[in-house]
Design an enzyme around this catalytic site. Sequence first.
Site, PDB file in Angstrom:
ATOM      1  N   ASP A   1      14.858  68.048 -64.017  1.00  0.00           N
ATOM      2  CA  ASP A   1      13.517  66.875 -63.951  1.00  0.00           C
ATOM      3  C   ASP A   1      13.573  65.978 -62.809  1.00  0.00           C
ATOM      4  O   ASP A   1      14.532  66.025 -62.228  1.00  0.00           O
ATOM      5  CB  ASP A   1      14.110  65.679 -64.699  1.00  0.00           C
ATOM      6  CG  ASP A   1      13.294  64.012 -64.594  1.00  0.00           C
ATOM      7  OD1 ASP A   1      12.008  64.865 -64.245  1.00  0.00           O
ATOM      8  OD2 ASP A   1      13.914  63.855 -65.906  1.00  0.00           O
TER       9      ASP A   1
ATOM     10  N   LYS B   1      19.448  66.417 -63.357  1.00  0.00           N
ATOM     11  CA  LYS B   1      18.147  66.292 -62.171  1.00  0.00           C
ATOM     12  C   LYS B   1      17.916  67.072 -60.787  1.00  0.00           C
ATOM     13  O   LYS B   1      19.857  67.361 -61.063  1.00  0.00           O
ATOM     14  CB  LYS B   1      18.247  64.834 -61.805  1.00  0.00           C
ATOM     15  CG  LYS B   1      18.780  63.472 -62.970  1.00  0.00           C
ATOM     16  CD  LYS B   1      17.240  63.389 -63.403  1.00  0.00           C
ATOM     17  CE  LYS B   1      17.338  62.287 -64.404  1.00  0.00           C
ATOM     18  NZ  LYS B   1      15.432  61.710 -64.252  1.00  0.00           N
TER      19      LYS B   1
ATOM     20  N   GLY C   1      15.307  58.212 -72.409  1.00  0.00           N
ATOM     21  CA  GLY C   1      16.188  57.116 -71.873  1.00  0.00           C
ATOM     22  C   GLY C   1      15.650  56.382 -70.290  1.00  0.00           C
ATOM     23  O   GLY C   1      15.212  57.153 -69.771  1.00  0.00           O
TER      24      GLY C   1
ATOM     25  N   GLU D   1       9.703  68.847 -65.661  1.00  0.00           N
ATOM     26  CA  GLU D   1       9.641  67.559 -66.017  1.00  0.00           C
ATOM     27  C   GLU D   1       9.355  66.607 -64.859  1.00  0.00           C
ATOM     28  O   GLU D   1       9.799  66.826 -63.294  1.00  0.00           O
ATOM     29  CB  GLU D   1      10.708  66.631 -66.672  1.00  0.00           C
ATOM     30  CG  GLU D   1      10.570  65.389 -66.788  1.00  0.00           C
ATOM     31  CD  GLU D   1      11.262  64.457 -67.606  1.00  0.00           C
ATOM     32  OE1 GLU D   1      12.476  64.626 -67.864  1.00  0.00           O
ATOM     33  OE2 GLU D   1      11.722  63.381 -68.021  1.00  0.00           O
TER      34      GLU D   1
ATOM     35  N   LYS E   1      19.758  68.556 -69.676  1.00  0.00           N
ATOM     36  CA  LYS E   1      18.652  68.081 -68.528  1.00  0.00           C
ATOM     37  C   LYS E   1      19.314  67.546 -67.486  1.00  0.00           C
ATOM     38  O   LYS E   1      20.050  66.839 -67.020  1.00  0.00           O
ATOM     39  CB  LYS E   1      17.879  66.910 -69.265  1.00  0.00           C
ATOM     40  CG  LYS E   1      17.202  66.087 -67.713  1.00  0.00           C
ATOM     41  CD  LYS E   1      16.065  65.262 -68.660  1.00  0.00           C
ATOM     42  CE  LYS E   1      15.825  64.282 -67.637  1.00  0.00           C
ATOM     43  NZ  LYS E   1      15.141  63.297 -68.337  1.00  0.00           N
TER      44      LYS E   1
ATOM     45  N   LYS F   1       8.575  57.015 -73.686  1.00  0.00           N
ATOM     46  CA  LYS F   1       9.980  56.140 -73.177  1.00  0.00           C
ATOM     47  C   LYS F   1       8.482  55.026 -73.981  1.00  0.00           C
ATOM     48  O   LYS F   1       8.177  55.302 -72.766  1.00  0.00           O
ATOM     49  CB  LYS F   1      10.109  55.975 -71.720  1.00  0.00           C
ATOM     50  CG  LYS F   1      10.734  57.350 -71.390  1.00  0.00           C
ATOM     51  CD  LYS F   1      11.027  56.868 -69.929  1.00  0.00           C
ATOM     52  CE  LYS F   1      12.133  58.328 -69.370  1.00  0.00           C
ATOM     53  NZ  LYS F   1      12.198  57.849 -68.218  1.00  0.00           N
TER      54      LYS F   1
ATOM     55  N   ASP G   1       6.147  62.522 -67.200  1.00  0.00           N
ATOM     56  CA  ASP G   1       7.310  61.904 -67.839  1.00  0.00           C
ATOM     57  C   ASP G   1       6.505  60.310 -67.502  1.00  0.00           C
ATOM     58  O   ASP G   1       5.805  59.710 -67.504  1.00  0.00           O
ATOM     59  CB  ASP G   1       8.588  61.542 -66.979  1.00  0.00           C
ATOM     60  CG  ASP G   1       9.550  60.550 -67.442  1.00  0.00           C
ATOM     61  OD1 ASP G   1       9.210  59.369 -67.560  1.00  0.00           O
ATOM     62  OD2 ASP G   1      10.970  60.212 -67.082  1.00  0.00           O
TER      63      ASP G   1
ATOM     64  N   SER H   1      20.939  63.967 -69.852  1.00  0.00           N
ATOM     65  CA  SER H   1      20.419  63.755 -68.395  1.00  0.00           C
ATOM     66  C   SER H   1      21.773  63.546 -66.842  1.00  0.00           C
ATOM     67  O   SER H   1      22.654  62.798 -67.026  1.00  0.00           O
ATOM     68  CB  SER H   1      19.735  62.830 -68.124  1.00  0.00           C
ATOM     69  OG  SER H   1      19.087  62.796 -67.781  1.00  0.00           O
TER      70      SER H   1
HETATM   71  O1  OSB Z   1      13.171  60.390 -65.087  1.00  0.00           O
HETATM   72  O2  OSB Z   1      13.728  60.646 -67.199  1.00  0.00           O
HETATM   73  C1  OSB Z   1      13.793  59.729 -66.062  1.00  0.00           C
HETATM   74  C2  OSB Z   1      16.864  57.144 -66.135  1.00  0.00           C
HETATM   75  C3  OSB Z   1      15.862  56.185 -65.429  1.00  0.00           C
HETATM   76  C4  OSB Z   1      15.020  56.152 -64.962  1.00  0.00           C
HETATM   77  C5  OSB Z   1      14.278  57.748 -65.178  1.00  0.00           C
HETATM   78  C6  OSB Z   1      15.350  58.461 -66.115  1.00  0.00           C
HETATM   79  C7  OSB Z   1      16.120  59.024 -66.050  1.00  0.00           C
HETATM   80  C8  OSB Z   1      16.920  59.431 -67.002  1.00  0.00           C
HETATM   81  C9  OSB Z   1      17.965  58.812 -68.111  1.00  0.00           C
HETATM   82  O3  OSB Z   1      16.811  60.308 -66.947  1.00  0.00           O
HETATM   83  C10 OSB Z   1      17.651  59.496 -69.116  1.00  0.00           C
HETATM   84  C11 OSB Z   1      18.514  58.765 -70.187  1.00  0.00           C
HETATM   85  O4  OSB Z   1      18.624  56.907 -70.330  1.00  0.00           O
HETATM   86  O5  OSB Z   1      19.782  59.193 -70.629  1.00  0.00           O
HETATM   87 MG    MG Z   2      12.684  61.870 -66.141  1.00  0.00          MG
END
Ligand code: OSB
Ligand code: MG
Length: 368
Positions: A190, A165, A290, A213, A163, A262, A238, A137
Site C-alpha cells: 500500500d 506500507k 481498516g 494499493e 500488507k 472502508k 482505496d 497492515s
Molecule cells: O491506507 O489502508 C490505509 C490506516 C489509516 C489510514 C489509512 C490506511 C490505514 C491502514 C490500517 O492501512 C489498517 C488497519 O486498520 O489495520
Molecule cells: Mg490504503
Amino acid sequence: MITIKKIILREINMKLVEPFQTSSGSIDNKRILLIEMKTDTHSAWSECVAKQIPNYTPETIDTCWLMIEKYLAPKLLNNPIDHPKDVFNRLETNIRGNLMAKAALEMGTWGLYATITNQSLSNVIKGTRKQVETGVSIGIQKDPEALLKKVDESVKLGYGKIKIKIQPGNDFPFIDIVRQKYPSIKLMVDANNAYALSDDFSKFDSYNLMMLEQPLAWDDVYQHAHLQKQLKTPICLDESITSLSKAKEMIDLKAGQIINIKPGRVGGFTPSLDIHNICQENNIPVWCGGMLETGIGRAYNIALASLPNFSIPGDLSPSARYWKKDIVNPEWTMSDDGLMTVPSKPGLGVDVDVEKIDAITVKKLDLT
Ligand code: OSB
Ligand code: MG
C-alpha cells in the site's frame, strides 16, 4: 420506525501498541470520536474513523465533530427513520462530502436497528460468512530486517494476508526480503499516494503481489487507468473510491481490479453495499480496509466483511494488534488459522466498556 432522541459525541484518547507509519506520516496516540445514539428504549455506539490530521482524506476528527454537531445530527434527531438504508440519502441532502462524519451516524443507525430488531449486524445486511479472514497492515519500518521481523511474527500468528506500507526509497529491498523468505504468502503493498505516473513501476510485477494499493494521487482514477495498462499487478483503489459513482468510474476506465471498501470513507453501510454489489456484478473482488479502529468500529467492519464479495482478506486484525486493552468485551481475537468469528448475537455483538470509555473521555457533548 426509529426515533433518535439523543446523540452523544465523545472524544477519547488511546495509545496504539506501536506507532503506525505510512508514506503520509506516523501515528502513535490516537484521538478517536465515538458516537452514542439513543432512542427512548435502546442505544447503540459507532465510531468515526477520521484521523486527527487530513493526510488520508480531507476530513479530520475535528471537522467531523463540527459537521455532526451543526449539520448532520439535526437531520436525525427527533425525525423518525423507517429503515437505516434511508439514512445515507437523508444525510446527503444539501450536504456535500464529509463522508466520514456521515458514516459515523449512518452506521450508528444500522447498529441501533440491529439492536432494536434483535439481529446481528451481519444478519441485518445479509452477510453470509460465519467467519472472516484476517489480514495485517504493517507500517513502514526502519530497514528491511526490521520489516522481516514483523512479517515473521505476523506469519506465526496466522494472518491470512500481509500488507506492507511502502514509499519510494522504502519499497523494493523491503518487498524483496519478505518474498525471498515467504515465496507463497498472500502479500500486497500500500503506497498511500506516494508515487507519480512518471515513476518506474516495472519491478512491482516481479514479486507476485496480490495487488498494489493506491500508488497515485488520493483523488485520482484517470491516471491509475494509465498505470494499470502498463502493470500486470492488479491495482487496488482505496482513497479515490468515495462513492458508487467512483467505483463505476474505476470499472469503466479499468483503473483497478480490486477495491478496498472502508465504510467510513464512502459514507456508511448503504454506499458500501452498493459498491459491493456493483463490484460483484463486474467480477471485481473487494476487501474491507481498516482505520486502526477500536473494537466498536471493528464490529461494523467485520459485519460488512461477512458479505459474499468480500473474498479477499481485509485489514482486519484482532484488538491486541492495536490496543493494550480494547474498549469492548470480549475483545476481538483471531484463531490460529487466521479467522475471526462474525458475531451472531444481536446488535454489535460485543459489549461496550462504558467505564473504560468514561475514564479516557476528554470531551463530551449531548445533542438532543
Ligand atoms: O491506507 O489502508 C490505509 C490506516 C489509516 C489510514 C489509512 C490506511 C490505514 C491502514 C490500517 O492501512 C489498517 C488497519 O486498520 O489495520
Ligand atoms: Mg490504503
